[in-house]
Structures are given as C-alpha cells and as structure tokens.
Design a protein around this motif. Structure first.
Motif, short mmCIF file in Angstrom:
data_model
loop_
_atom_site.label_atom_id
_atom_site.label_comp_id
_atom_site.label_asym_id
_atom_site.label_seq_id
_atom_site.Cartn_x
_atom_site.Cartn_y
_atom_site.Cartn_z
N ARG A 1 -10.55 -14.99 -6.12
CA ARG A 1 -9.31 -14.33 -6.55
C ARG A 1 -8.81 -14.93 -7.86
NH1 ARG A 1 -4.69 -11.61 -4.75
NH2 ARG A 1 -2.75 -12.39 -5.64
N TRP B 1 -7.86 -11.14 -0.72
CA TRP B 1 -7.19 -9.86 -0.79
C TRP B 1 -5.68 -10.07 -0.69
CZ3 TRP B 1 -11.78 -10.53 1.87
CH2 TRP B 1 -12.85 -9.70 1.48
N PRO C 1 -7.59 -4.66 -9.82
CA PRO C 1 -7.90 -4.37 -8.42
C PRO C 1 -9.14 -3.49 -8.31
CG PRO C 1 -6.04 -3.03 -9.15
CD PRO C 1 -6.39 -3.94 -10.30
N ILE D 1 -8.15 -8.24 -6.41
CA ILE D 1 -7.96 -8.62 -7.82
C ILE D 1 -9.21 -9.35 -8.28
CG2 ILE D 1 -6.53 -9.87 -9.46
CD1 ILE D 1 -5.20 -7.46 -8.23
N PRO E 1 -9.28 -2.97 -2.18
CA PRO E 1 -8.98 -3.46 -3.53
C PRO E 1 -8.76 -4.97 -3.53
CG PRO E 1 -7.61 -1.57 -2.93
CD PRO E 1 -8.26 -2.03 -1.67
#
Length: 304
Positions: A207, A298, A213, A222, A220
C-alpha cells in the motif's frame, strides 16, 4: 534558582530513543544467534519462532484482514493456516539477513537464477530497465540476482522509523551489490539513474499513500504507478522479477520477459500498472504463504 524539568516533547523523545535502542538490541541478539547457525537451519529456526510468535502480535489483525479480503471463499481455518505460513516466511527472511553474504557468494544451490531470452538480450546490450518485484519469499534476493548478472542497479527502499534498526539492515544489505535509494523523494534520483544508464529496482506491491485505486484480488487497492510511469517516461523496459522459496536456504529467481506498454500517457501508465498488479496477484495465489501482508492493503477499518 529552580531546577530544569524536561518538556513533554523532550521526555517523549528520550523514551523513544530508549525504545529504539532496546528494539535494536533485541534484533541484534536475534541476528547474532542466527549468524551462528548455517543459513538453512537459521531460516528454519526463524520460521518456527515466528510461526508461533507472529499471531500473538498486533500485526496479526492486518494479516488476517488481508487474507480475508483476498480469499473470501476460504474457510477461516484455512486462512489461519496460511497466516501462520506468512509469519513463518517472515521469520525465515529475518533470520537470513546475517547470511546474505552466502547468497552473494554464488552458491547455485542457494540462489538459482533464470533469465528470459528477451531480457537476456537487453542485459547483453547494456540497456537500463525498470525491474519490479513483490514482497514474496525473500524479497531482498532479486536485487542480488540482478547484481550478479552484472546489472548496475539502484533499488528503492523504505527506511525504518527506528534509525538504529535501519542502519543494521543497510549493513546486511551491503552484501547485495546494489545502490539503495530512500523512498522519500526518489523519483528524481531514479530518473537520473536511468538517464545515466543504471537500472532501477522497485517493490510496488505494498500500500502507498500516493497511488491509484487499481484492481487487486478483485478489489480496488491504492497502487504505486511509479514503475510504469518511469518505464514509459524513459522508454525503458519494465521487467518483472519473481522470487520463490523452494526450501529453507534455497531460492529461485526468475527474470521474466518485459511487459509491453503503450504510449507514456496516463491511460498507458494505468494499463501497465494493472497488468503488473495482475501478475503479482497470480504469484501470490500460487504461494500465498510467502506473501508479506502485514500492512493494510485495502481501504477499510481494521477491528482492534
């Protein structure tokens, strides 16, 4: 005259430094013990220790949540077994830091490297490339494998918040033969490296606060798009590198064919980043227990 008293900020800073030193001492003791063992036994011991210890830590909630979102169809018992494998792999990697020099020594049984013919041609031509891998198995070893192929390489890393631990990690990483670039403000440095003919290495599977996204396990997530942006901006090939743990002390690194990209536009960068995410997902699905998933991948609230 009144005695001086420490301000809350100074006191907090002092206790933070004490905690940092204690953490570094504990890690140093762990590495000292691991260094006394052969690499295979050190990895096995580290894996067994963290298979038990890891699920007791606060990071377990991130591991459990990530596996729940990635594998919603699996029963809780199966996901719990995978979580223990994740911790075991992490413990093995941690115990292998004092042995990185052994892998650097060229032991083919310890670190086998396979190179796709298309990428071999690029290497022979001396063309710089953007190499990408994921936090799987021992994620430090792809950089070593590429360096052993004669590729001048600058690898991006995220400095540890504990400066003592960060210095210890960088000491062990010095055996890998790479140049390390801190993650903060790295884009300009990487552009300069590519322009100078050096290749760069990134691990964009975790992340990030600055990304897009994009689909990852059907949700989705990032995602860092800098690898695709760098490759398309500089006209360099984007080359995935996969590492797998075959057994304790034995790894295989596969330097795959470059991913085909479009024009250096936003749409082209996003399309190439989606392809990379899909590739990482396929690797993780094959060996989920070798995935480092101890941070929130997520969006969403993690229950305490």
């Amino acid at each position: 005259m009144t005695a001086r008293t420490a301000t809350p900020r100074a006191a907090t800073g002092r206790w933070r430094r004490i905690a940092w030193r204690a953490q570094a001492l504990a890690l140093g003791a762990f590495w000292a013990c691991a260094g006394l063992l052969p690499a295979r036994l050190a990895a096995a011991a580290g894996g067994r220790l963290f298979r038990w210890l890891g699920p007791l830590t606060r990071k377990q909630r991130f591991v459990a949540r990530n596996l729940e979102l990635a594998y919603p169809d699996l029963d809780p018992g199966t996901r719990e077994a995978i979580a223990r494998e994740v911790w075991s792999n992490f413990g093995a990697v941690l115990a292998e830091y004092p042995h990185l020099g052994r892998y650097a020594g060229g032991d083919a049984d310890a670190l086998a490297t396979e190179v796709h013919p298309a990428t071999r041609a690029l290497i022979d031509e001396g063309r710089p490339a953007v190499f990408v891998t994921a936090h799987l198995a021992n994620w430090e070893l792809p950089g070593l494998a590429l360096s052993r192929l004669g590729i001048p390489l600058s690898v991006v890393y995220a400095p540890q918040s504990n400066p003592f631990v960060d210095a210890m990690l960088q000491h062990h990483r010095s055996a890998l033969g790479c140049t390390f670039v801190p993650k903060t403000d790295s884009i300009r440095t990487l552009l300069g490296a590519l322009k100078a003919g050096r290749s760069v290495g990134l691990l964009p599977d975790q992340r990030t606060d600055f990304g897009e996204p994009l689909p990852f396990f059907g949700r989705p997530a990032i995602t860092a798009i800098s690898p695709a942006w760098l490759a398309l901006r500089r006209g360099c090939p984007l080359v995935p590198v996969r590492v797998e743990r075959l057994a304790h002390g034995r790894y295989r690194v596969q330097v795959l064919a470059p991913l085909e990209g479009d024009a250096p536009s936003r749409a082209g960068v996003l399309a190439l980043s989606r392809r990379l995410n899909a590739l990482f997902e396929a690797w993780i699905r094959e060996r989920p227990g070798q995935w480092l998933c101890m941070r929130r991948r997520w969006p969403g609230r993690i229950e305490a």
